[in-house]
Design a protein around this motif. Structure first.
Motif, short mmCIF file in Angstrom:
data_model
loop_
_atom_site.label_atom_id
_atom_site.label_comp_id
_atom_site.label_asym_id
_atom_site.label_seq_id
_atom_site.Cartn_x
_atom_site.Cartn_y
_atom_site.Cartn_z
N CYS A 1 0.83 -1.22 0.00
CA CYS A 1 0.00 0.00 0.00
C CYS A 1 0.86 1.25 0.00
O CYS A 1 0.54 2.23 -0.69
N THR B 1 -0.96 3.74 6.59
CA THR B 1 -1.27 3.55 5.18
C THR B 1 -2.39 2.57 5.00
O THR B 1 -2.67 1.73 5.86
N CYS B 2 -3.07 2.65 3.90
CA CYS B 2 -4.12 1.71 3.49
C CYS B 2 -5.29 1.65 4.46
O CYS B 2 -5.94 0.63 4.57
#
Length: 75
Positions: free
Chosen positions: A51, A71-72
């Motif tokens: 990601c 993240t993600c």
């Protein structure tokens, strides 16, 4: 299927010399007292790394943080 066909029939033999060389080259990975992440932790880290790579603008390296937190949309 192609990956299965390319696998060796048996794992390579790890000699004492090879083990010593690997410990010298990769001390953090080969330290017997180092904690070993579970399969779930390895999977989560791999997804975060992917990601971070997908989210990075072209030509810009991902953050140096080893856990890639934030993240993600992680929980």
């Amino acid at each position: 299927m192609l990956q299965e066909q390319n696998q060796p029939a048996a794992p390579p033999t790890v000699t004492a010399e090879l083990y010593a060389e690997l410990r010298a080259r990769f001390p953090l990975l080969m330290d017997p007292s180092a904690p070993r992440p579970s399969q779930d932790e390895k999977f989560t880290r791999s997804i975060r790394l992917l990601c971070a790579g997908f989210a990075a603008p072209p030509g810009w390296p991902p953050a140096a943080s080893p856990d890639f937190t934030g993240t993600c949309g992680q929980r």
